[in-house]
Design a protein around this motif. Structure first.
Motif, PDB file in Angstrom:
ATOM      1  N   LEU A  85       0.836  -1.195   0.000  1.00 32.97           N
ATOM      2  CA  LEU A  85       0.000   0.000   0.000  1.00 32.97           C
ATOM      3  C   LEU A  85       0.871   1.244   0.000  1.00 32.97           C
ATOM      4  O   LEU A  85       1.979   1.228   0.537  1.00 32.97           O
ATOM      5  N   PRO A  86       0.358   2.330  -0.577  1.00 27.90           N
ATOM      6  CA  PRO A  86       1.129   3.572  -0.565  1.00 27.90           C
ATOM      7  C   PRO A  86       1.319   4.075   0.866  1.00 27.90           C
ATOM      8  O   PRO A  86       0.527   3.766   1.753  1.00 27.90           O
ATOM      9  N   ASP A  87       2.371   4.848   1.085  1.00 29.13           N
ATOM     10  CA  ASP A  87       2.662   5.371   2.416  1.00 29.13           C
ATOM     11  C   ASP A  87       1.534   6.229   2.960  1.00 29.13           C
ATOM     12  O   ASP A  87       1.306   6.267   4.162  1.00 29.13           O
ATOM     13  N   ASN A  88       0.820   6.923   2.087  1.00 25.87           N
ATOM     14  CA  ASN A  88      -0.246   7.808   2.537  1.00 25.87           C
ATOM     15  C   ASN A  88      -1.610   7.120   2.572  1.00 25.87           C
ATOM     16  O   ASN A  88      -2.634   7.785   2.644  1.00 25.87           O
ATOM     17  N   PHE A  89      -1.665   5.805   2.504  1.00 26.21           N
ATOM     18  CA  PHE A  89      -2.916   5.054   2.522  1.00 26.21           C
ATOM     19  C   PHE A  89      -3.618   5.250   3.855  1.00 26.21           C
ATOM     20  O   PHE A  89      -3.036   5.068   4.914  1.00 26.21           O
ATOM     21  N   ASP A  90      -4.891   5.645   3.788  1.00 21.01           N
ATOM     22  CA  ASP A  90      -5.686   5.862   4.992  1.00 21.01           C
ATOM     23  C   ASP A  90      -6.799   4.823   5.020  1.00 21.01           C
ATOM     24  O   ASP A  90      -7.792   4.937   4.297  1.00 21.01           O
ATOM     25  N   GLU A  91      -6.634   3.815   5.837  1.00 17.74           N
ATOM     26  CA  GLU A  91      -7.575   2.704   5.889  1.00 17.74           C
ATOM     27  C   GLU A  91      -8.983   3.169   6.247  1.00 17.74           C
ATOM     28  O   GLU A  91      -9.967   2.721   5.656  1.00 17.74           O
ATOM     29  N   GLU A  92      -9.095   4.082   7.195  1.00 15.40           N
ATOM     30  CA  GLU A  92     -10.407   4.561   7.633  1.00 15.40           C
ATOM     31  C   GLU A  92     -11.152   5.263   6.502  1.00 15.40           C
ATOM     32  O   GLU A  92     -12.340   5.025   6.278  1.00 15.40           O
ATOM     33  N   THR A  93     -10.442   6.111   5.756  1.00  6.36           N
ATOM     34  CA  THR A  93     -11.052   6.817   4.636  1.00  6.36           C
ATOM     35  C   THR A  93     -11.496   5.841   3.557  1.00  6.36           C
ATOM     36  O   THR A  93     -12.599   5.953   3.008  1.00  6.36           O
TER      37      THR A  93
END
Length: 80
Positions: free
Chosen positions: A61-69
């Motif tokens: 996953l990309p470093d800026n991946f936001d699971e909640e979003t």
């Protein structure tokens, strides 16, 4: 059987830990014992089946991946 253990810890950490113990109704010894017990137990990955172990970490996953979003977005699309 219990045994005495002497630790050297920063004073501010001890003060915060004592306050936390008091607020949670536990002793500092109990908290430390539970922590030491948890970090010395088998990790969940060691309990995984061999097939599952092979695929764990396969997705990058990309470093800026936001699971909640992402989860919120998925659920909105699914239910709206």
């Amino acid at each position: 059987m219990t045994t005495k253990l002497t630790l050297t810890v920063e004073k501010s950490v001890i003060e915060r830990a004592k306050l936390y113990a008091r607020n949670t109704g536990r002793s500092l010894s109990e908290i430390i014992e539970n922590y030491l017990d948890s970090i010395t137990q088998e990790t969940k990955s060691e309990k995984l089946s061999p097939k599952l172990k092979k695929i764990v970490g396969a997705v990058k996953l990309p470093d800026n991946f936001d699971e909640e979003t992402e989860l919120r977005s998925y659920l909105e699309k699914k239910h709206l």
